[in-house]
Write a protein that holds these residues in place. Structure first.
Motif, PDB file in Angstrom:
ATOM      1  N   GLY A 119      37.183  24.515 -15.182  1.00 55.49           N
ATOM      2  CA  GLY A 119      37.840  24.585 -13.889  1.00 55.49           C
ATOM      3  C   GLY A 119      39.132  25.359 -13.830  1.00 55.49           C
ATOM      4  N   LEU A 120      39.855  25.458 -14.935  1.00 56.16           N
ATOM      5  CA  LEU A 120      41.105  26.221 -14.949  1.00 56.16           C
ATOM      6  C   LEU A 120      40.885  27.680 -15.340  1.00 56.16           C
ATOM      7  N   ASP A 121      39.643  28.045 -15.624  1.00 52.81           N
ATOM      8  CA  ASP A 121      39.315  29.406 -16.046  1.00 52.81           C
ATOM      9  C   ASP A 121      40.143  29.845 -17.241  1.00 52.81           C
ATOM     10  N   TYR A 122      40.294  28.915 -18.171  1.00 54.10           N
ATOM     11  CA  TYR A 122      41.095  29.147 -19.372  1.00 54.10           C
ATOM     12  C   TYR A 122      40.217  29.001 -20.609  1.00 54.10           C
ATOM     13  N   ASP A 123      38.901  29.043 -20.418  1.00 52.52           N
ATOM     14  CA  ASP A 123      37.940  28.758 -21.471  1.00 52.52           C
ATOM     15  C   ASP A 123      37.423  30.034 -22.124  1.00 52.52           C
ATOM     16  N   ASP A 124      36.725  29.874 -23.235  1.00 51.86           N
ATOM     17  CA  ASP A 124      36.325  31.031 -24.039  1.00 51.86           C
ATOM     18  C   ASP A 124      35.287  31.904 -23.330  1.00 51.86           C
ATOM     19  N   THR A 125      35.159  33.140 -23.808  1.00 58.65           N
ATOM     20  CA  THR A 125      34.272  34.136 -23.208  1.00 58.65           C
ATOM     21  C   THR A 125      33.598  34.958 -24.294  1.00 58.65           C
ATOM     22  N   HIS A 126      32.302  35.133 -24.181  1.00 52.65           N
ATOM     23  CA  HIS A 126      31.590  36.082 -25.020  1.00 52.65           C
ATOM     24  C   HIS A 126      31.602  37.417 -24.279  1.00 52.65           C
ATOM     25  N   SER A 127      32.283  38.402 -24.835  1.00 55.03           N
ATOM     26  CA  SER A 127      32.587  39.613 -24.074  1.00 55.03           C
ATOM     27  C   SER A 127      31.344  40.419 -23.715  1.00 55.03           C
ATOM     28  N   ARG A 128      30.439  40.628 -24.648  1.00 58.16           N
ATOM     29  CA  ARG A 128      29.265  41.444 -24.340  1.00 58.16           C
ATOM     30  C   ARG A 128      28.380  40.781 -23.286  1.00 58.16           C
ATOM     31  N   GLY A 129      28.306  39.470 -23.316  1.00 56.43           N
ATOM     32  CA  GLY A 129      27.515  38.761 -22.315  1.00 56.43           C
ATOM     33  C   GLY A 129      28.298  38.400 -21.071  1.00 56.43           C
ATOM     34  N   ILE A 130      29.623  38.492 -21.146  1.00 54.72           N
ATOM     35  CA  ILE A 130      30.525  38.082 -20.065  1.00 54.72           C
ATOM     36  C   ILE A 130      30.132  36.683 -19.598  1.00 54.72           C
ATOM     37  N   ILE A 131      30.089  35.766 -20.550  1.00 58.58           N
ATOM     38  CA  ILE A 131      29.666  34.402 -20.273  1.00 58.58           C
ATOM     39  C   ILE A 131      30.614  33.418 -20.943  1.00 58.58           C
ATOM     40  N   HIS A 132      30.959  32.362 -20.219  1.00 60.11           N
ATOM     41  CA  HIS A 132      31.700  31.229 -20.766  1.00 60.11           C
ATOM     42  C   HIS A 132      30.653  30.225 -21.257  1.00 60.11           C
ATOM     43  N   ALA A 133      30.246  30.340 -22.503  1.00 57.27           N
ATOM     44  CA  ALA A 133      29.090  29.575 -22.966  1.00 57.27           C
ATOM     45  C   ALA A 133      29.432  28.155 -23.420  1.00 57.27           C
ATOM     46  N   GLU A 189      30.829  34.087 -33.516  1.00 61.41           N
ATOM     47  CA  GLU A 189      31.991  34.772 -34.069  1.00 61.41           C
ATOM     48  C   GLU A 189      32.477  35.895 -33.160  1.00 61.41           C
ATOM     49  N   ALA A 190      31.689  36.231 -32.159  1.00 55.69           N
ATOM     50  CA  ALA A 190      32.092  37.253 -31.186  1.00 55.69           C
ATOM     51  C   ALA A 190      32.635  36.633 -29.904  1.00 55.69           C
ATOM     52  N   VAL A 191      32.814  35.321 -29.897  1.00 52.05           N
ATOM     53  CA  VAL A 191      33.350  34.638 -28.728  1.00 52.05           C
ATOM     54  C   VAL A 191      34.871  34.767 -28.717  1.00 52.05           C
ATOM     55  N   SER A 192      35.406  35.183 -27.587  1.00 58.08           N
ATOM     56  CA  SER A 192      36.846  35.375 -27.438  1.00 58.08           C
ATOM     57  C   SER A 192      37.488  34.119 -26.859  1.00 58.08           C
ATOM     58  N   VAL A 193      38.635  33.765 -27.390  1.00 57.47           N
ATOM     59  CA  VAL A 193      39.415  32.650 -26.860  1.00 57.47           C
ATOM     60  C   VAL A 193      40.521  33.212 -25.978  1.00 57.47           C
ATOM     61  N   LYS A 194      40.662  32.648 -24.808  1.00 56.48           N
ATOM     62  CA  LYS A 194      41.639  33.180 -23.847  1.00 56.48           C
ATOM     63  C   LYS A 194      43.076  32.827 -24.230  1.00 56.48           C
ATOM     64  N   PRO A 195      43.937  33.835 -24.303  1.00 57.42           N
ATOM     65  CA  PRO A 195      45.356  33.551 -24.494  1.00 57.42           C
ATOM     66  C   PRO A 195      46.096  33.342 -23.174  1.00 57.42           C
ATOM     67  N   LEU A 196      45.433  33.649 -22.054  1.00 52.34           N
ATOM     68  CA  LEU A 196      46.068  33.584 -20.737  1.00 52.34           C
ATOM     69  C   LEU A 196      45.159  32.851 -19.754  1.00 52.34           C
ATOM     70  N   PRO A 197      45.730  32.073 -18.822  1.00 50.19           N
ATOM     71  CA  PRO A 197      44.920  31.284 -17.890  1.00 50.19           C
ATOM     72  C   PRO A 197      44.491  32.069 -16.655  1.00 50.19           C
TER      73      PRO A 197
END
Length: 464
Positions: A86-100, A262-270
């Motif tokens: 809900g805060l859109d502060y969660d991880d993202t897989h960049s190639r898929g553009i998905i918060h899995a 291992e390709a999942v990105s963790v957000k540094p910014l909300p």
């Protein structure tokens, strides 16, 4: 063999010993990051509304992060997805553009709790879901967004079905069938971008709830179509239409050998990941040149062409966001805030910040152009160019967004982010206790983790 069967065989055959230690450690830290963002969201208006509505639909004993054990399994999964995303502060897989994670973990948490599974079983199911959701989303190469679908809800349902099926005791044939069933449930509209509506927050939780439903139907013998992904009206033909990719087989390439987690990105910014490089570029310019609002004549932000409809248009509402959610998807607002404040935090989404005249005045001077050198979606590139009132043109480029897989946040960085988020609702001692439970989840029954997360905090008027 269909992809559904390939994925089902992978999910049922995966063992904890077959997963490299580094992957398991990163997976536990991704779960920790998700728990932290969920704790920061407890008590928000949209979270309270969701919890109240879920209670109206029934009751049960499944664990809900920060809200106790009062909801049925599917509603608990829905609620856990809402708070962690809900805060859109969660991880993202960049190639898929998905918060899995925010569909995979809510599914695995409640299914493992229901089944009396071990924490190790929960972890393996979560990893299986992550591997499939990210791969299937990556085959779409960002195309789902172009047709107005949010991959987090749409594709998250498929990976989550593997987790649910494995934990609820389905065999490979039943899990293959469950993916065909969830094809009729998966979705997620991007219409929220028009006005900051709350519906995006539902998407991963609905994916988790749908996955649990599909798996349970399949376990009871319900029949779904076998060509879930490849069929004439399967996932890709249906949701990508004429853009359906010819490289569908890549979704299963090296499955169980290379690890997309291992390709999942963790957000540094909300904020939306597509704004991060521009925010960091703006912060760097402010620091290097000690810029003030009075120095700036206008700002041009270079962004990947594909992200323009999401974070740049329509221009007028992007420059004057009415809600925090609007602001998170606004290049003008996020860049203006970063240039003026030298940071972008959860406080930047408060009503007082949204109505700051200085920020809004500068946001009106922020425009965008297509970044000709972007390698999106591999990276969410961003470049900020500031024209000063004395005629200088200052620029800073972030070619690789911070947190990307080749510029990752460390596990120590995730720890620091977790504690900052957890502090929104729990004290330091409680936060440390929760962290230990998550990072040691594979050593204890899944129900123990459920108990700890459910009792993490007690919002006003809610019994934990």
């Amino acid at each position: 063999m269909t992809l559904s069967q390939t994925f089902a065989d992978f999910a049922t055959g995966l063992t904890i010993d077959a997963i490299p230690e580094r992957v398991k450690e990163r997976a536990r830290h991704l779960i920790l990051d998700s728990v932290g963002t969920g704790l920061a969201a407890v008590g928000a208006k949209w979270a309270e509304a969701t919890f109240a509505a879920a209670g109206d639909l029934g009751s049960g004993t499944a664990p809900v992060l920060g809200y106790g054990r009062t909801l049925a399994m599917r509603d608990a999964a829905l609620m856990n997805g809402v708070v962690t995303h809900g805060l859109d502060y969660d991880d993202t897989h960049s190639r898929g553009i998905i918060h899995a994670t925010v569909s995979a973990f809510p599914t695995a948490l409640v299914a493992a709790d229901k089944a009396g599974a071990s924490g190790g079983d929960l972890l393996v199911a979560y990893i299986a879901a992550m591997e499939v959701s990210t791969r299937v989303a990556a085959v779409g190469a960002g195309g789902f967004h172009g047709f107005g679908f949010h991959p987090t809800g749409l594709i998250g349902a498929f990976g989550s079905t593997l987790a649910a099926g494995r934990l609820l005791g389905l065999d490979a044939q039943q899990i293959a069938m469950a993916q065909g069933i969830v094809l009729s449930m998966a979705g997620g509209s991007l219409e929220f971008l028009a006005d900051g509506a709350w519906t995006k927050r539902l998407h991963p939780g609905w994916a988790a709830s749908s996955a649990l439903t599909a798996a349970t139907l399949a376990k009871r013998g319900f029949v779904g179509p076998p060509a879930t992904y490849e069929g004439r009206f399967g996932l890709f033909a249906l949701y990508l239409r004429d853009a359906a990719p010819a490289l569908l087989a890549q979704a299963a390439e090296a499955l169980g050998e290379t690890w997309e987690i291992e390709a999942v990105s963790v957000k540094p910014l909300p904020a939306c990941h597509m704004t991060h490089a521009a925010i960091d570029a703006a912060i760097a310019l402010r620091a290097e040149y000690e810029l003030t609002a009075a120095d700036i004549a206008k700002v041009i932000v270079l962004v990947p062409e594909a992200v323009i409809p999401i974070v740049c248009e329509p221009v007028a509402p992007k420059r004057t966001p009415h809600t925090g959610y609007d602001a998170q998807f606004s290049i003008p607002y996020t860049v203006a805030t970063a240039l003026l404040m030298g940071k972008f935090t959860l406080d930047s989404l408060d009503p007082a910040a949204l109505n700051d005249p200085a920020v809004l005045d500068l946001a009106a001077r922020v425009s965008y152009a297509v970044d000709p050198d972007s390698d999106y979606p591999k990276h969410f590139t961003g470049e900020v160019m500031v024209e000063t009132r004395d005629g200088r043109m200052l620029r800073h480029r972030e070619a690789i967004n911070r947190g990307a897989s080749d510029r990752p946040l460390s596990n120590a960085d995730i720890d620091a982010k977790y504690f900052e988020n957890a502090a929104c609702t729990v004290d330091a001692t409680r936060a440390a206790h929760i962290r230990a439970a998550v990072l040691d989840l594979h050593l204890h029954p899944a129900s123990a983790l459920g108990d700890i997360l459910a009792g993490a905090t007690a919002p006003q008027g809610v019994s934990a």
